[in-house]
Design a protein around this motif. Structure first.
Motif, PDB file in Angstrom:
ATOM      1  N   TYR A 101      29.490  40.167  32.738  1.00  0.00           N
ATOM      2  CA  TYR A 101      30.657  39.307  32.894  1.00  0.00           C
ATOM      3  C   TYR A 101      30.945  38.987  34.357  1.00  0.00           C
ATOM      4  O   TYR A 101      31.006  39.884  35.197  1.00  0.00           O
ATOM      5  CB  TYR A 101      31.902  39.982  32.306  1.00  0.00           C
ATOM      6  N   THR A 102      31.127  37.719  34.627  1.00  0.00           N
ATOM      7  CA  THR A 102      31.754  37.304  35.877  1.00  0.00           C
ATOM      8  C   THR A 102      33.242  37.609  35.763  1.00  0.00           C
ATOM      9  O   THR A 102      33.840  37.424  34.703  1.00  0.00           O
ATOM     10  CB  THR A 102      31.554  35.803  36.095  1.00  0.00           C
ATOM     11  N   THR A 158      30.532  37.814  41.049  1.00  0.00           N
ATOM     12  CA  THR A 158      29.457  37.624  40.083  1.00  0.00           C
ATOM     13  C   THR A 158      29.134  38.917  39.357  1.00  0.00           C
ATOM     14  O   THR A 158      29.641  39.983  39.693  1.00  0.00           O
ATOM     15  CB  THR A 158      28.214  37.089  40.786  1.00  0.00           C
ATOM     16  N   ARG A 159      28.256  38.824  38.387  1.00  0.00           N
ATOM     17  CA  ARG A 159      27.948  39.949  37.506  1.00  0.00           C
ATOM     18  C   ARG A 159      27.455  41.173  38.270  1.00  0.00           C
ATOM     19  O   ARG A 159      27.867  42.292  38.018  1.00  0.00           O
ATOM     20  CB  ARG A 159      26.885  39.534  36.517  1.00  0.00           C
ATOM     21  N   SER A 160      26.570  40.926  39.218  1.00  0.00           N
ATOM     22  CA  SER A 160      25.991  42.045  39.963  1.00  0.00           C
ATOM     23  C   SER A 160      26.857  42.483  41.125  1.00  0.00           C
ATOM     24  O   SER A 160      26.637  43.551  41.701  1.00  0.00           O
ATOM     25  CB  SER A 160      24.608  41.664  40.491  1.00  0.00           C
ATOM     26  N   GLY A 161      27.808  41.635  41.493  1.00  0.00           N
ATOM     27  CA  GLY A 161      28.634  41.917  42.656  1.00  0.00           C
ATOM     28  C   GLY A 161      28.052  41.384  43.951  1.00  0.00           C
ATOM     29  O   GLY A 161      28.621  41.600  45.024  1.00  0.00           O
ATOM     30  N   ALA A 199      40.280  38.328  34.852  1.00  0.00           N
ATOM     31  CA  ALA A 199      39.769  37.553  33.726  1.00  0.00           C
ATOM     32  C   ALA A 199      38.249  37.620  33.726  1.00  0.00           C
ATOM     33  O   ALA A 199      37.631  37.725  34.793  1.00  0.00           O
ATOM     34  CB  ALA A 199      40.237  36.109  33.831  1.00  0.00           C
ATOM     35  N   GLY A 200      37.655  37.537  32.546  1.00  0.00           N
ATOM     36  CA  GLY A 200      36.217  37.640  32.436  1.00  0.00           C
ATOM     37  C   GLY A 200      35.595  36.476  31.705  1.00  0.00           C
ATOM     38  O   GLY A 200      36.231  35.832  30.859  1.00  0.00           O
ATOM     39  N   ARG A 201      34.352  36.190  32.050  1.00  0.00           N
ATOM     40  CA  ARG A 201      33.585  35.162  31.355  1.00  0.00           C
ATOM     41  C   ARG A 201      32.124  35.573  31.407  1.00  0.00           C
ATOM     42  O   ARG A 201      31.684  36.229  32.372  1.00  0.00           O
ATOM     43  CB  ARG A 201      33.767  33.785  31.987  1.00  0.00           C
ATOM     44  N   TYR A 238      37.816  30.907  31.707  1.00  0.00           N
ATOM     45  CA  TYR A 238      37.709  32.344  31.450  1.00  0.00           C
ATOM     46  C   TYR A 238      38.163  32.655  30.034  1.00  0.00           C
ATOM     47  O   TYR A 238      39.144  32.096  29.551  1.00  0.00           O
ATOM     48  CB  TYR A 238      38.537  33.134  32.468  1.00  0.00           C
ATOM     49  N   ASP A 239      37.454  33.556  29.411  1.00  0.00           N
ATOM     50  CA  ASP A 239      37.688  33.818  27.989  1.00  0.00           C
ATOM     51  C   ASP A 239      38.532  35.061  27.721  1.00  0.00           C
ATOM     52  O   ASP A 239      39.160  35.163  26.671  1.00  0.00           O
ATOM     53  CB  ASP A 239      36.342  33.996  27.286  1.00  0.00           C
ATOM     54  N   TYR A 240      38.507  36.000  28.642  1.00  0.00           N
ATOM     55  CA  TYR A 240      39.185  37.270  28.404  1.00  0.00           C
ATOM     56  C   TYR A 240      40.131  37.560  29.557  1.00  0.00           C
ATOM     57  O   TYR A 240      39.760  37.369  30.724  1.00  0.00           O
ATOM     58  CB  TYR A 240      38.153  38.405  28.265  1.00  0.00           C
ATOM     59  N   TRP A 241      41.311  38.069  29.209  1.00  0.00           N
ATOM     60  CA  TRP A 241      42.353  38.292  30.204  1.00  0.00           C
ATOM     61  C   TRP A 241      42.996  39.658  30.021  1.00  0.00           C
ATOM     62  O   TRP A 241      43.150  40.142  28.899  1.00  0.00           O
ATOM     63  CB  TRP A 241      43.434  37.218  30.078  1.00  0.00           C
TER      64      TRP A 241
END
Length: 124
Positions: free
Chosen positions: A32-33, A52-55, A97-99, A111-114
């Motif tokens: 997740y971003t 980003t996902r990896s940081g 928030a995540g996507r 973003y889909d998740y909060w």
């Protein structure tokens, strides 16, 4: 699906620092971003920054660049927002928030998740 929980908010004097955490459930957090947003009363929710996902990459709004730093520890399923040199205008509820799609968009609708948010208040 991932669930996000913010913590670390509070009251701080101008010039002070706070570190917010965004803890995630689930085993796929590294896919997740994550973005950070904030919302003051009577205003729109605005983008603060993201990672980003990896940081390996981060991106910040001009208003916080040089003062805020986002990092993540995927082993702990946690993203951090280190806030330094805080100003009264940074007062807001802060959300993570995540996507799962690549990229760090600055709009909340991507973003889909909060999380539920955590209050940050900076006194002058």
């Amino acid at each position: 699906q991932v669930q996000l929980v913010e913590s670390g908010g509070g009251l701080v004097q101008a010039g002070g620092s706070l570190r917010l955490s965004c803890a995630a459930s689930g085993r796929t957090f590294s896919t997740y971003t994550v973005g950070w947003f904030r919302q003051a009363p009577g205003t729109e929710r605005e983008f603060v920054g993201g990672i980003t996902r990896s940081g390996s990459n981060t991106y910040y709004a001009d208003s916080v660049k040089g003062r805020f730093t986002i990092s993540r520890d995927n082993a702990k399923n946690t993203v951090y927002l280190q806030m330094n040199s805080l100003k009264p205008e940074d007062t807001a509820v802060y959300y993570c928030a995540g996507r799962r799609v690549l990229g760090i968009p600055a709009t909340r609708y991507e973003y889909d998740y909060w999380g539920q948010g955590t209050q940050v208040t900076v006194s002058s």
